[in-house]
Scaffold this motif. Structure first.
Motif, PDB file in Angstrom:
ATOM      1  N   PRO A 130       0.814  -1.220   0.000  1.00  0.00           N
ATOM      2  CA  PRO A 130       0.000   0.000   0.000  1.00  0.00           C
ATOM      3  C   PRO A 130       0.847   1.270   0.000  1.00  0.00           C
ATOM      4  CG  PRO A 130       0.173  -0.854   2.235  1.00  0.00           C
ATOM      5  CD  PRO A 130       0.923  -1.818   1.346  1.00  0.00           C
ATOM      6  N   CYS A 131       0.453   2.183  -0.809  1.00  0.00           N
ATOM      7  CA  CYS A 131       1.029   3.524  -0.847  1.00  0.00           C
ATOM      8  C   CYS A 131      -0.123   4.502  -1.040  1.00  0.00           C
ATOM      9  CB  CYS A 131       2.030   3.667  -1.981  1.00  0.00           C
ATOM     10  SG  CYS A 131       3.698   3.098  -1.589  1.00  0.00           S
ATOM     11  N   GLY A 132       0.173   5.774  -0.961  1.00  0.00           N
ATOM     12  CA  GLY A 132      -0.906   6.728  -1.144  1.00  0.00           C
ATOM     13  C   GLY A 132      -0.401   8.112  -1.469  1.00  0.00           C
ATOM     14  N   MET A 133      -1.365   8.966  -1.737  1.00  0.00           N
ATOM     15  CA  MET A 133      -1.090  10.388  -1.954  1.00  0.00           C
ATOM     16  C   MET A 133      -1.976  11.195  -1.022  1.00  0.00           C
ATOM     17  SD  MET A 133      -0.663  11.040  -6.067  1.00  0.00           S
ATOM     18  CE  MET A 133      -2.132  10.124  -6.575  1.00  0.00           C
ATOM     19  N   VAL A 134      -1.458  12.301  -0.564  1.00  0.00           N
ATOM     20  CA  VAL A 134      -2.225  13.239   0.245  1.00  0.00           C
ATOM     21  C   VAL A 134      -2.328  14.539  -0.534  1.00  0.00           C
ATOM     22  CG1 VAL A 134      -2.314  14.585   2.382  1.00  0.00           C
ATOM     23  CG2 VAL A 134      -1.573  12.189   2.429  1.00  0.00           C
ATOM     24  N   ASP A 135      -3.541  14.863  -0.963  1.00  0.00           N
ATOM     25  CA  ASP A 135      -3.815  16.063  -1.756  1.00  0.00           C
ATOM     26  C   ASP A 135      -2.989  16.111  -3.043  1.00  0.00           C
ATOM     27  OD1 ASP A 135      -5.976  17.489  -0.757  1.00  0.00           O
ATOM     28  OD2 ASP A 135      -4.825  19.346  -0.598  1.00  0.00           O
ATOM     29  N   ARG A 136      -2.622  14.937  -3.566  1.00  0.00           N
ATOM     30  CA  ARG A 136      -1.883  14.828  -4.831  1.00  0.00           C
ATOM     31  C   ARG A 136      -0.588  15.630  -4.814  1.00  0.00           C
ATOM     32  NH1 ARG A 136      -4.568  12.606  -9.998  1.00  0.00           N
ATOM     33  NH2 ARG A 136      -5.530  10.869  -8.905  1.00  0.00           N
ATOM     34  N   GLU A 137       0.011  15.792  -3.667  1.00  0.00           N
ATOM     35  CA  GLU A 137       1.258  16.538  -3.570  1.00  0.00           C
ATOM     36  C   GLU A 137       2.344  15.829  -4.373  1.00  0.00           C
ATOM     37  OE1 GLU A 137       3.450  19.781  -2.613  1.00  0.00           O
ATOM     38  OE2 GLU A 137       1.369  19.448  -1.990  1.00  0.00           O
ATOM     39  N   GLY A 138       2.968  16.553  -5.307  1.00  0.00           N
ATOM     40  CA  GLY A 138       4.044  15.994  -6.104  1.00  0.00           C
ATOM     41  C   GLY A 138       3.616  15.222  -7.325  1.00  0.00           C
ATOM     42  N   TYR A 139       2.307  15.103  -7.562  1.00  0.00           N
ATOM     43  CA  TYR A 139       1.810  14.328  -8.698  1.00  0.00           C
ATOM     44  C   TYR A 139       1.985  15.121  -9.993  1.00  0.00           C
ATOM     45  CZ  TYR A 139      -1.524  11.822 -11.672  1.00  0.00           C
ATOM     46  OH  TYR A 139      -2.102  11.112 -12.694  1.00  0.00           O
ATOM     47  N   PRO A 140       2.355  14.506 -11.128  1.00  0.00           N
ATOM     48  CA  PRO A 140       2.721  13.090 -11.256  1.00  0.00           C
ATOM     49  C   PRO A 140       4.203  12.864 -10.982  1.00  0.00           C
ATOM     50  CG  PRO A 140       2.671  14.103 -13.413  1.00  0.00           C
ATOM     51  CD  PRO A 140       2.267  15.186 -12.418  1.00  0.00           C
ATOM     52  N   GLY A 141       4.556  11.635 -10.710  1.00  0.00           N
ATOM     53  CA  GLY A 141       5.946  11.291 -10.430  1.00  0.00           C
ATOM     54  C   GLY A 141       6.031  10.214  -9.386  1.00  0.00           C
ATOM     55  N   ASN A 142       7.217   9.899  -8.972  1.00  0.00           N
ATOM     56  CA  ASN A 142       7.417   8.894  -7.931  1.00  0.00           C
ATOM     57  C   ASN A 142       7.232   9.548  -6.563  1.00  0.00           C
ATOM     58  OD1 ASN A 142       7.971   6.868  -9.768  1.00  0.00           O
ATOM     59  ND2 ASN A 142      10.147   7.342  -9.840  1.00  0.00           N
ATOM     60  N   ASN A 143       5.998   9.738  -6.188  1.00  0.00           N
ATOM     61  CA  ASN A 143       5.672  10.482  -4.967  1.00  0.00           C
ATOM     62  C   ASN A 143       4.959   9.590  -3.954  1.00  0.00           C
ATOM     63  OD1 ASN A 143       3.543  10.359  -6.840  1.00  0.00           O
ATOM     64  ND2 ASN A 143       2.446  11.992  -5.812  1.00  0.00           N
ATOM     65  N   GLU A 144       5.338   8.299  -3.914  1.00  0.00           N
ATOM     66  CA  GLU A 144       4.661   7.378  -3.015  1.00  0.00           C
ATOM     67  C   GLU A 144       4.857   7.797  -1.561  1.00  0.00           C
ATOM     68  OE1 GLU A 144       8.597   5.611  -4.419  1.00  0.00           O
ATOM     69  OE2 GLU A 144       6.754   6.253  -5.400  1.00  0.00           O
ATOM     70  N   LEU A 145       3.781   7.685  -0.794  1.00  0.00           N
ATOM     71  CA  LEU A 145       3.791   8.058   0.616  1.00  0.00           C
ATOM     72  C   LEU A 145       3.245   6.874   1.405  1.00  0.00           C
ATOM     73  CD1 LEU A 145       4.509  10.660   2.219  1.00  0.00           C
ATOM     74  CD2 LEU A 145       2.080  11.213   2.217  1.00  0.00           C
ATOM     75  N   LEU A 146       4.091   6.231   2.206  1.00  0.00           N
ATOM     76  CA  LEU A 146       3.652   5.091   2.999  1.00  0.00           C
ATOM     77  C   LEU A 146       2.670   5.565   4.069  1.00  0.00           C
ATOM     78  CD1 LEU A 146       7.061   3.217   3.413  1.00  0.00           C
ATOM     79  CD2 LEU A 146       5.244   2.780   1.741  1.00  0.00           C
ATOM     80  N   TYR A 147       1.737   4.682   4.450  1.00  0.00           N
ATOM     81  CA  TYR A 147       0.614   5.141   5.278  1.00  0.00           C
ATOM     82  C   TYR A 147       0.996   5.717   6.642  1.00  0.00           C
ATOM     83  CZ  TYR A 147       0.553   0.554   7.708  1.00  0.00           C
ATOM     84  OH  TYR A 147       0.863  -0.556   8.443  1.00  0.00           O
ATOM     85  N   PRO A 148       2.104   5.306   7.296  1.00  0.00           N
ATOM     86  CA  PRO A 148       2.437   5.976   8.565  1.00  0.00           C
ATOM     87  C   PRO A 148       2.737   7.469   8.398  1.00  0.00           C
ATOM     88  CG  PRO A 148       3.571   3.862   8.411  1.00  0.00           C
ATOM     89  CD  PRO A 148       2.988   4.146   7.050  1.00  0.00           C
ATOM     90  N   ALA A 149       3.073   7.882   7.169  1.00  0.00           N
ATOM     91  CA  ALA A 149       3.397   9.292   6.930  1.00  0.00           C
ATOM     92  C   ALA A 149       2.167  10.120   6.571  1.00  0.00           C
ATOM     93  CB  ALA A 149       4.446   9.401   5.817  1.00  0.00           C
ATOM     94  N   TRP A 150       1.011   9.469   6.423  1.00  0.00           N
ATOM     95  CA  TRP A 150      -0.187  10.215   6.047  1.00  0.00           C
ATOM     96  C   TRP A 150      -0.582  11.232   7.107  1.00  0.00           C
ATOM     97  CZ3 TRP A 150      -3.715   5.615   4.094  1.00  0.00           C
ATOM     98  CH2 TRP A 150      -3.143   5.073   2.938  1.00  0.00           C
ATOM     99  N   ASP A 151      -0.402  10.876   8.373  1.00  0.00           N
ATOM    100  CA  ASP A 151      -0.828  11.753   9.474  1.00  0.00           C
ATOM    101  C   ASP A 151      -0.214  13.139   9.347  1.00  0.00           C
ATOM    102  OD1 ASP A 151      -0.586   8.894  10.101  1.00  0.00           O
ATOM    103  OD2 ASP A 151      -1.450   9.408  12.045  1.00  0.00           O
ATOM    104  N   GLY A 152       1.117  13.187   9.233  1.00  0.00           N
ATOM    105  CA  GLY A 152       1.803  14.466   9.167  1.00  0.00           C
ATOM    106  C   GLY A 152       1.449  15.251   7.927  1.00  0.00           C
ATOM    107  N   ALA A 153       1.309  14.543   6.800  1.00  0.00           N
ATOM    108  CA  ALA A 153       0.960  15.223   5.548  1.00  0.00           C
ATOM    109  C   ALA A 153      -0.437  15.827   5.624  1.00  0.00           C
ATOM    110  CB  ALA A 153       1.061  14.246   4.383  1.00  0.00           C
ATOM    111  N   ILE A 154      -1.373  15.114   6.252  1.00  0.00           N
ATOM    112  CA  ILE A 154      -2.736  15.629   6.411  1.00  0.00           C
ATOM    113  C   ILE A 154      -2.745  16.867   7.295  1.00  0.00           C
ATOM    114  CG2 ILE A 154      -4.983  15.124   7.447  1.00  0.00           C
ATOM    115  CD1 ILE A 154      -4.576  12.207   6.525  1.00  0.00           C
TER     116      ILE A 154
END
Length: 228
Positions: A130-154
């Motif tokens: 599983p990977c994700g994006m938060v508000d499409r930051e950095g899209y498009p590209g290799n901008n995978e964000l592992l779920y433990p990092a979602w909290d801070g990005a949100i």
């Protein structure tokens, strides 16, 4: 696509014919709740409200993916839960069909494109789900964000000043299966950039098989896993 310098309001009308190609058998759907016939609903908020989009790229044969979903559920029940707009995107290697249990195809053509252009698909990045994006930051590209990092990005995204107020008004007829959505966007700041609008129709409360890895090793096939 349109380059918008500063426009006070933009109104877009979209119409959907809900005879989807990506079909889930009725026996795997939860019973519908709510009124039938013609339904009108409006989604809006004050000018100061800001929301954050969280895209969870997942797959039904991804044993680690349920833990990302559980983590997102925790966030949705937290202090900022009412400001999070979650989308689960079944895509890539781990969303493939694996008979005899994993025969429901949750993939969509759009989700496959997003997966490839985000850098999540193993064929592109070797990372996988599983990977994700938060508000499409950095899209498009290799901008995978592992779920433990979602909290801070949100938290960081919600702390930013709001740039736009969006109001959605939906008109749905259960007889014709046509859904019309009027999108009204009011800019709250002078913005000089290129913007694209996507209106996404999602489905929840689907029950089917999901692979889940166990903490001490091995995995189980959950037959009634709820996809939201």
């Amino acid at each position: 696509m349109k380059n918008i310098k500063f426009i006070s309001a933009v109104i877009i009308i979209t119409t959907f014919f809900l005879n989807a190609c990506d079909y889930v058998h009725p026996t795997k759907q939860a019973a519908p709740i709510g009124p039938t016939g013609t339904i009108t609903s409006t989604i809006s908020d004050s000018n100061s409200a800001r929301y954050v989009l969280v895209e969870d790229y997942t797959g039904h044969v991804c044993g680690n993916c349920p833990y990302a979903a559980y983590h997102l559920d925790t966030l949705l029940n937290g202090v900022n839960g009412n400001k999070i707009v979650p989308i689960a995107v079944q895509s890539g290697f781990f969303a493939r069909l694996v008979p005899p249990l994993y025969n429901t195809d949750f993939r969509t053509s759009v989700g496959t494109i997003w997966d490839g252009t985000s850098g999540f698909d193993m064929s592109y990045s070797g990372v996988g789900n599983p990977c994700g994006m938060v508000d499409r930051e950095g899209y498009p590209g290799n901008n995978e964000l592992l779920y433990p990092a979602w909290d801070g990005a949100i938290t960081s995204t919600l702390a930013l000043p709001n740039e736009m107020k969006i109001t959605l008004t939906n008109y749905y007829s259960s007889t014709s299966r046509i859904d019309s959505t009027i999108v009204s966007a009011t800019y709250l700041q002078a913005l000089d950039s290129t913007f694209m609008l996507s209106v996404i129709v999602t489905e929840d409360s689907i029950f089917d098989y999901q692979l889940e890895d166990l903490p001490l090793g091995g995995s189980i096939d959950i037959s009634n896993y709820q996809f939201d």
